[in-house]
Design a protein around this motif. Structure first.
Motif, PDB file in Angstrom:
ATOM      1  N   LEU B   5       0.859  -1.195   0.000  1.00  0.00           N
ATOM      2  CA  LEU B   5       0.000   0.000   0.000  1.00  0.00           C
ATOM      3  C   LEU B   5       0.892   1.240   0.000  1.00  0.00           C
ATOM      4  N   ALA B   6       0.587   2.185  -0.863  1.00  0.00           N
ATOM      5  CA  ALA B   6       1.319   3.460  -0.892  1.00  0.00           C
ATOM      6  C   ALA B   6       0.369   4.576  -0.452  1.00  0.00           C
ATOM      7  N   ILE B   7       0.872   5.472   0.391  1.00  0.00           N
ATOM      8  CA  ILE B   7       0.039   6.596   0.840  1.00  0.00           C
ATOM      9  C   ILE B   7       0.722   7.877   0.419  1.00  0.00           C
ATOM     10  N   ARG B   8       0.006   8.709  -0.323  1.00  0.00           N
ATOM     11  CA  ARG B   8       0.623   9.946  -0.792  1.00  0.00           C
ATOM     12  C   ARG B   8      -0.370  11.090  -0.738  1.00  0.00           C
ATOM     13  N   GLU B   9       0.180  12.294  -0.622  1.00  0.00           N
ATOM     14  CA  GLU B   9      -0.670  13.480  -0.515  1.00  0.00           C
ATOM     15  C   GLU B   9      -1.234  13.857  -1.884  1.00  0.00           C
ATOM     16  N   ILE B  10      -2.478  14.312  -1.890  1.00  0.00           N
ATOM     17  CA  ILE B  10      -3.062  14.877  -3.110  1.00  0.00           C
ATOM     18  C   ILE B  10      -3.553  16.292  -2.801  1.00  0.00           C
ATOM     19  N   HIS B  11      -3.759  17.061  -3.853  1.00  0.00           N
ATOM     20  CA  HIS B  11      -4.236  18.427  -3.696  1.00  0.00           C
ATOM     21  C   HIS B  11      -5.557  18.576  -4.455  1.00  0.00           C
ATOM     22  N   ALA B  12      -6.076  19.785  -4.488  1.00  0.00           N
ATOM     23  CA  ALA B  12      -7.408  19.993  -5.072  1.00  0.00           C
ATOM     24  C   ALA B  12      -7.516  19.390  -6.470  1.00  0.00           C
ATOM     25  N   ARG B  13      -6.482  19.587  -7.280  1.00  0.00           N
ATOM     26  CA  ARG B  13      -6.573  19.104  -8.658  1.00  0.00           C
ATOM     27  C   ARG B  13      -6.657  17.587  -8.755  1.00  0.00           C
ATOM     28  N   GLY B  14      -6.118  16.896  -7.726  1.00  0.00           N
ATOM     29  CA  GLY B  14      -6.135  15.439  -7.760  1.00  0.00           C
ATOM     30  C   GLY B  14      -7.280  14.815  -6.980  1.00  0.00           C
ATOM     31  N   ARG B  44     -14.263  18.536  -1.927  1.00  0.00           N
ATOM     32  CA  ARG B  44     -12.884  18.915  -2.282  1.00  0.00           C
ATOM     33  C   ARG B  44     -12.433  20.119  -1.460  1.00  0.00           C
ATOM     34  N   ALA B  45     -13.308  21.109  -1.330  1.00  0.00           N
ATOM     35  CA  ALA B  45     -12.956  22.309  -0.575  1.00  0.00           C
ATOM     36  C   ALA B  45     -12.666  21.961   0.885  1.00  0.00           C
ATOM     37  N   MET B  46     -13.501  21.108   1.480  1.00  0.00           N
ATOM     38  CA  MET B  46     -13.315  20.788   2.898  1.00  0.00           C
ATOM     39  C   MET B  46     -12.063  19.961   3.154  1.00  0.00           C
ATOM     40  N   TRP B  47     -11.729  19.097   2.222  1.00  0.00           N
ATOM     41  CA  TRP B  47     -10.616  18.180   2.476  1.00  0.00           C
ATOM     42  C   TRP B  47      -9.279  18.647   1.914  1.00  0.00           C
ATOM     43  N   THR B  48      -9.275  19.621   1.015  1.00  0.00           N
ATOM     44  CA  THR B  48      -7.979  20.012   0.426  1.00  0.00           C
ATOM     45  C   THR B  48      -7.615  21.481   0.653  1.00  0.00           C
ATOM     46  N   THR B  49      -8.536  22.295   1.190  1.00  0.00           N
ATOM     47  CA  THR B  49      -8.198  23.701   1.402  1.00  0.00           C
ATOM     48  C   THR B  49      -7.315  23.824   2.643  1.00  0.00           C
ATOM     49  N   PRO B  50      -6.084  24.380   2.498  1.00  0.00           N
ATOM     50  CA  PRO B  50      -5.222  24.527   3.669  1.00  0.00           C
ATOM     51  C   PRO B  50      -5.940  25.278   4.790  1.00  0.00           C
ATOM     52  N   PRO B  51      -5.722  24.903   6.053  1.00  0.00           N
ATOM     53  CA  PRO B  51      -4.688  23.971   6.498  1.00  0.00           C
ATOM     54  C   PRO B  51      -5.060  22.494   6.397  1.00  0.00           C
ATOM     55  N   SER B  52      -6.200  22.138   5.803  1.00  0.00           N
ATOM     56  CA  SER B  52      -6.518  20.715   5.621  1.00  0.00           C
ATOM     57  C   SER B  52      -5.589  20.107   4.571  1.00  0.00           C
ATOM     58  N   ARG B  53      -5.146  18.891   4.826  1.00  0.00           N
ATOM     59  CA  ARG B  53      -4.320  18.151   3.867  1.00  0.00           C
ATOM     60  C   ARG B  53      -4.979  16.801   3.605  1.00  0.00           C
ATOM     61  N   CYS B  54      -4.921  16.344   2.357  1.00  0.00           N
ATOM     62  CA  CYS B  54      -5.637  15.142   1.947  1.00  0.00           C
ATOM     63  C   CYS B  54      -4.660  14.100   1.401  1.00  0.00           C
ATOM     64  N   PHE B  55      -4.891  12.841   1.747  1.00  0.00           N
ATOM     65  CA  PHE B  55      -3.993  11.747   1.369  1.00  0.00           C
ATOM     66  C   PHE B  55      -4.798  10.596   0.779  1.00  0.00           C
ATOM     67  N   VAL B  56      -4.161   9.887  -0.161  1.00  0.00           N
ATOM     68  CA  VAL B  56      -4.793   8.712  -0.767  1.00  0.00           C
ATOM     69  C   VAL B  56      -3.925   7.498  -0.484  1.00  0.00           C
ATOM     70  N   ALA B  57      -4.576   6.407  -0.076  1.00  0.00           N
ATOM     71  CA  ALA B  57      -3.896   5.107   0.062  1.00  0.00           C
ATOM     72  C   ALA B  57      -4.226   4.297  -1.177  1.00  0.00           C
ATOM     73  N   GLY B  93     -11.504  -4.535   5.465  1.00  0.00           N
ATOM     74  CA  GLY B  93     -10.861  -5.724   6.033  1.00  0.00           C
ATOM     75  C   GLY B  93      -9.453  -5.983   5.543  1.00  0.00           C
ATOM     76  N   GLN B  94      -8.835  -4.990   4.919  1.00  0.00           N
ATOM     77  CA  GLN B  94      -7.466  -5.182   4.408  1.00  0.00           C
ATOM     78  C   GLN B  94      -6.446  -4.361   5.209  1.00  0.00           C
ATOM     79  N   GLY B  95      -6.882  -3.783   6.299  1.00  0.00           N
ATOM     80  CA  GLY B  95      -5.948  -3.021   7.124  1.00  0.00           C
ATOM     81  C   GLY B  95      -5.669  -1.625   6.611  1.00  0.00           C
ATOM     82  N   ILE B  96      -6.507  -1.148   5.722  1.00  0.00           N
ATOM     83  CA  ILE B  96      -6.229   0.149   5.106  1.00  0.00           C
ATOM     84  C   ILE B  96      -6.459   1.300   6.093  1.00  0.00           C
ATOM     85  N   ALA B  97      -7.529   1.235   6.882  1.00  0.00           N
ATOM     86  CA  ALA B  97      -7.763   2.284   7.882  1.00  0.00           C
ATOM     87  C   ALA B  97      -6.618   2.308   8.889  1.00  0.00           C
TER      88      ALA B  97
END
Lengths: 164, 164
Positions: B5-14, B44-57, B93-97
């Motif tokens: 599993l890879a976890i990386r930050e995304i921004h509004a465009r992503g 998108r606004a709630m999860w990516t507008t600074p100071p909020s940061r958003c990540f995808v697994a 059930g895959q341990g992602i959370a």
């Protein structure tokens, strides 16, 4: 005899009357987590942008207290109201917080909210805690050190709640 | 063997990659108070507008979970982080959370936060409550009926907290 206290709603354009109280209360750094150097436009946006509603308690035309009412959550939590109250440092001990609390409870009930929740009652603010308890609120949570009190340092915060 | 599993930050465009998960989780109406019919731009606004940061697994390029990290309060409460996590209904059930929680705790610690607080853990979401407890969180508050669960109706909400 002093004139009666009047409580009325204000909107963004009228926020200047609230700002002196907001600034003084927040600058003290002992009850609210807003940045102590917050500016008027930020404060106005937070307290007057719908669904937030802002009210002023005044006597003889002088603003003595302000409060804000809003849903505590969006969507599936928007049946619970949230309020914040501020009293002018020059007007403490006159029952103004109590009057604003009563006003907000009646207004929230009329607006269809079924409960009210305070998320961030600083535990060292004992007068406020007792006042909210007198108005039917119970402490339903205690978050350790969630507030950096200007004089006391890390200070616990209460979550308080009552049904309407 | 499955890829890691890879976890990386995304921004509004992503955010489009996160939106399918966000929509599915919120539409169920059983864990988040966001309006079940929330649209992509609001999310998108709630999860990516600074100071909020958003990540995808993600695994093999497929988004399986998303999370959001932000200060829980402004100003004198901004030493406490807040997170929200969502797992794709197809990837339970895959341990992602658990992986996202670990990632967020490490990130919050590096960013200088000294605690993390969840404000709105729906009490009927017992798997999540146990998982957060396993990751060091304690229940520090219980708000009666603060969530209108789509199937269960009014449901208590936990406030959970841990030091970092």
């Amino acid at each position: 005899m002093s004139s009666p206290l009047a409580i009325r709603e204000i909107h963004a354009r009228g926020f200047a009357r609230a700002w002196q109280i907001f600034r003084a209360v927040v600058a003290a750094g002992d009850t609210y987590s807003y940045p102590p150097d917050i500016d008027e436009s930020q404060a106005r946006a937070m307290w007057t942008t719908p669904p937030s509603r802002c009210f002023v308690a005044e006597r003889d035309g002088e603003a003595l207290g302000i409060y804000m009412l809003r849903p505590n959550q969006p969507g599936l939590g928007d049946h619970v109201a949230n309020c914040g109250y501020m009293v002018s440092p020059h007007a403490r001990g006159q029952g103004i917080a109590s009057a604003m609390c009563e006003h907000s409870l009646a207004l929230a009930r009329r607006a269809g909210f079924t409960a009210m929740q305070y998320n961030f009652v600083v535990s060292s603010n004992e007068g406020a805690v007792r006042l909210w308890q007198k108005h039917g609120f119970a402490i339903v949570g205690r978050v350790p050190g969630a507030f950096r009190h200007a004089r006391l340092g890390p200070t616990d915060v209460f979550v308080m709640h009552r049904a309407l």
